[in-house]
Design a protein around this motif. Sequence first.
Motif, PDB file in Angstrom:
ATOM      1  N   THR A   1       0.862  -1.180   0.000  1.00 59.42           N
ATOM      2  CA  THR A   1       0.000   0.000   0.000  1.00 59.42           C
ATOM      3  C   THR A   1       0.896   1.227   0.000  1.00 59.42           C
ATOM      4  OG1 THR A   1      -1.675  -1.179   1.281  1.00 59.42           O
ATOM      5  CG2 THR A   1      -1.820   1.226   1.221  1.00 59.42           C
ATOM      6  N   PRO A   2       0.806   2.062  -1.028  1.00 56.86           N
ATOM      7  CA  PRO A   2       1.719   3.210  -1.073  1.00 56.86           C
ATOM      8  C   PRO A   2       1.396   4.241  -0.005  1.00 56.86           C
ATOM      9  CG  PRO A   2       0.082   3.372  -2.817  1.00 56.86           C
ATOM     10  CD  PRO A   2      -0.102   2.019  -2.193  1.00 56.86           C
ATOM     11  N   ALA A   3       2.434   4.895   0.483  1.00 56.53           N
ATOM     12  CA  ALA A   3       2.226   6.069   1.325  1.00 56.53           C
ATOM     13  C   ALA A   3       1.747   7.210   0.437  1.00 56.53           C
ATOM     14  CB  ALA A   3       3.528   6.438   2.026  1.00 56.53           C
ATOM     15  N   ILE A   4       1.026   8.147   1.027  1.00 59.50           N
ATOM     16  CA  ILE A   4       0.430   9.252   0.265  1.00 59.50           C
ATOM     17  C   ILE A   4       1.069  10.564   0.679  1.00 59.50           C
ATOM     18  CG2 ILE A   4      -1.698  10.488  -0.292  1.00 59.50           C
ATOM     19  CD1 ILE A   4      -3.180   7.906   0.700  1.00 59.50           C
ATOM     20  N   ILE A   5       1.538  11.316  -0.305  1.00 66.81           N
ATOM     21  CA  ILE A   5       1.948  12.698  -0.081  1.00 66.81           C
ATOM     22  C   ILE A   5       0.988  13.576  -0.864  1.00 66.81           C
ATOM     23  CG2 ILE A   5       3.719  14.447  -0.443  1.00 66.81           C
ATOM     24  CD1 ILE A   5       5.830  12.364   0.051  1.00 66.81           C
TER      25      ILE A   5
ATOM     26  N   THR B   1     -13.303  14.421   1.567  1.00 60.29           N
ATOM     27  CA  THR B   1     -13.363  13.252   2.461  1.00 60.29           C
ATOM     28  C   THR B   1     -12.402  12.127   2.081  1.00 60.29           C
ATOM     29  OG1 THR B   1     -15.089  12.170   1.132  1.00 60.29           O
ATOM     30  CG2 THR B   1     -15.825  13.665   2.879  1.00 60.29           C
ATOM     31  N   MET B   2     -11.682  12.269   0.967  1.00 59.54           N
ATOM     32  CA  MET B   2     -11.000  11.107   0.374  1.00 59.54           C
ATOM     33  C   MET B   2     -10.018  10.419   1.303  1.00 59.54           C
ATOM     34  SD  MET B   2     -11.219  13.944  -1.573  1.00 59.54           S
ATOM     35  CE  MET B   2      -9.525  14.473  -1.605  1.00 59.54           C
ATOM     36  N   PHE B   3      -9.230  11.207   2.026  1.00 62.17           N
ATOM     37  CA  PHE B   3      -8.170  10.583   2.822  1.00 62.17           C
ATOM     38  C   PHE B   3      -8.726   9.978   4.110  1.00 62.17           C
ATOM     39  CE2 PHE B   3      -6.223  13.857   0.125  1.00 62.17           C
ATOM     40  CZ  PHE B   3      -5.538  12.992  -0.728  1.00 62.17           C
ATOM     41  N   ASN B   4      -9.862  10.460   4.551  1.00 64.29           N
ATOM     42  CA  ASN B   4     -10.592   9.785   5.615  1.00 64.29           C
ATOM     43  C   ASN B   4     -11.117   8.440   5.104  1.00 64.29           C
ATOM     44  OD1 ASN B   4     -11.926   9.169   7.982  1.00 64.29           O
ATOM     45  ND2 ASN B   4     -13.575  10.646   7.690  1.00 64.29           N
ATOM     46  N   GLN B   5     -11.647   8.441   3.883  1.00 67.22           N
ATOM     47  CA  GLN B   5     -12.147   7.203   3.284  1.00 67.22           C
ATOM     48  C   GLN B   5     -11.009   6.202   3.061  1.00 67.22           C
ATOM     49  OE1 GLN B   5     -14.353   9.730   0.261  1.00 67.22           O
ATOM     50  NE2 GLN B   5     -15.724   7.965   0.312  1.00 67.22           N
ATOM     51  N   ILE B   6      -9.855   6.709   2.623  1.00 67.02           N
ATOM     52  CA  ILE B   6      -8.697   5.833   2.418  1.00 67.02           C
ATOM     53  C   ILE B   6      -8.235   5.249   3.752  1.00 67.02           C
ATOM     54  CG2 ILE B   6      -6.240   5.821   1.782  1.00 67.02           C
ATOM     55  CD1 ILE B   6      -6.996   7.810  -0.469  1.00 67.02           C
ATOM     56  N   HIS B   7      -8.271   6.070   4.807  1.00 65.39           N
ATOM     57  CA  HIS B   7      -7.927   5.561   6.135  1.00 65.39           C
ATOM     58  C   HIS B   7      -8.867   4.438   6.540  1.00 65.39           C
ATOM     59  CE1 HIS B   7      -8.414   5.699  10.627  1.00 65.39           C
ATOM     60  NE2 HIS B   7      -7.117   5.478  10.528  1.00 65.39           N
TER      61      HIS B   7
ATOM     62  N   ILE C   1     -10.446   2.415   4.532  1.00 67.01           N
ATOM     63  CA  ILE C   1     -10.095   1.243   3.710  1.00 67.01           C
ATOM     64  C   ILE C   1      -8.893   0.522   4.307  1.00 67.01           C
ATOM     65  CG2 ILE C   1      -9.161   0.517   1.468  1.00 67.01           C
ATOM     66  CD1 ILE C   1     -10.841   2.790   0.217  1.00 67.01           C
ATOM     67  N   CYS C   2      -7.875   1.287   4.668  1.00 67.37           N
ATOM     68  CA  CYS C   2      -6.666   0.698   5.244  1.00 67.37           C
ATOM     69  C   CYS C   2      -6.967  -0.021   6.552  1.00 67.37           C
ATOM     70  CB  CYS C   2      -5.601   1.773   5.457  1.00 67.37           C
ATOM     71  SG  CYS C   2      -4.904   2.444   3.927  1.00 67.37           S
ATOM     72  N   GLU C   3      -7.818   0.601   7.375  1.00 62.29           N
ATOM     73  CA  GLU C   3      -8.206  -0.033   8.643  1.00 62.29           C
ATOM     74  C   GLU C   3      -8.940  -1.347   8.399  1.00 62.29           C
ATOM     75  OE1 GLU C   3      -8.959   2.471  12.701  1.00 62.29           O
ATOM     76  OE2 GLU C   3     -10.538   2.535  11.184  1.00 62.29           O
ATOM     77  N   ALA C   4      -9.866  -1.327   7.454  1.00 58.93           N
ATOM     78  CA  ALA C   4     -10.669  -2.516   7.168  1.00 58.93           C
ATOM     79  C   ALA C   4      -9.820  -3.655   6.609  1.00 58.93           C
ATOM     80  CB  ALA C   4     -11.792  -2.166   6.196  1.00 58.93           C
ATOM     81  N   GLN C   5      -8.772  -3.311   5.865  1.00 56.85           N
ATOM     82  CA  GLN C   5      -7.909  -4.317   5.238  1.00 56.85           C
ATOM     83  C   GLN C   5      -6.640  -4.572   6.037  1.00 56.85           C
ATOM     84  OE1 GLN C   5      -7.231  -3.290   1.114  1.00 56.85           O
ATOM     85  NE2 GLN C   5      -9.400  -3.107   0.650  1.00 56.85           N
ATOM     86  N   ASN C   6      -6.567  -3.978   7.223  1.00 59.41           N
ATOM     87  CA  ASN C   6      -5.400  -4.144   8.099  1.00 59.41           C
ATOM     88  C   ASN C   6      -4.106  -3.733   7.389  1.00 59.41           C
ATOM     89  OD1 ASN C   6      -4.263  -4.785  10.604  1.00 59.41           O
ATOM     90  ND2 ASN C   6      -3.779  -6.874   9.961  1.00 59.41           N
ATOM     91  N   LYS C   7      -4.180  -2.612   6.677  1.00 60.06           N
ATOM     92  CA  LYS C   7      -3.027  -2.063   5.966  1.00 60.06           C
ATOM     93  C   LYS C   7      -2.552  -0.789   6.666  1.00 60.06           C
ATOM     94  CE  LYS C   7      -4.544  -3.683   1.368  1.00 60.06           C
ATOM     95  NZ  LYS C   7      -3.385  -4.500   1.004  1.00 60.06           N
TER      96      LYS C   7
END
Length: 327
Positions: free
Chosen positions: A150-154, A173-179, A181-187
Amino acid sequence: MQNRYQPPTPLKGRIDSTVDKDAFRWHQTINYIDLTKSVSYDNEQLNICFLGFCCDEGVKRNMGRQGASRGPASIRKEMANWPANYLPHACLFDAGDITCTDGDLEDAQEALAQAVDIIISKGFFPILLGGGHEIALGHFKGLIKNNGHTPAIINFDAHLDLRPVIDKGSSGTMFNQIHQICEAQNKDFNYMCIGAQTYANTQSLFNKARSIGADYILAKDISAATFDTVKEKIHQFIDDKSAIYLTICTDVLSAAHAPGVSAVQPFGLDPDNVLQLIKSIIATGKLCSLDIAEVSPRFDTDNRTAKLVAVYIYAVINSLIELRLNQ
């Protein structure tokens, strides 16, 4: 994806010669491809693929100034006449656009994710043209579809874009949504926002950033005098990451240089400082993908914002070539 996908229309521009390749311009050398069909290319070269995201729905939901859906066409128009100095070290491809004209942002973001996944699977380096900054969610989903990492985001942005999702997502809202996703997928969720304005973000958003471990560098702390310190902070963030997804919202820039954006910033960043930081990120060799969002032609005096973004893209490609040649 197919009902939202529009294959590319060839660009037009100045022609100085039809035989001397040293006089060619981008519009004479770009390869136009259909993502629904097979593509032939030289995998020994640096292959870069453009994709537009013609969407205003996220900006509309975020109560911003609409017009970014025409951003990809405006940017392409400015890119068309750049000299083809990337030859013979790289090939440029244009894969057309993903569109959203019916208000169904979520479906458009899924279509974008599918398109990004195809671009990566073909071996191209993606450069996406927005469109509203809601491009980031679809782009990120495409990057993680078939990747083991999972790439880091700048994010270069005046806004943290960590707003809560109330009913539906938006361009805030995108980066909240991405967070989520990462939480749900344990990333791992690794996110840094560069250029955030204190007057453009509530305290609640800064609290949210801290609560989820997001990094940020305030616009007021970025100048020519602090450039080295800022660069060091960015590289500290990058140091232990394997891949970086870079997303640029043009509202991070000063309105004097970038008036054609969804949320204009009178105290935005100097374009050259941003460009030098972008180049330093590329020099790490970890950049895996890039998008530039929220160019809004209806507010763009003399196409200044589109031209500035086109210069950034020109510089990014030259930096990627330089990195490849030095490896």
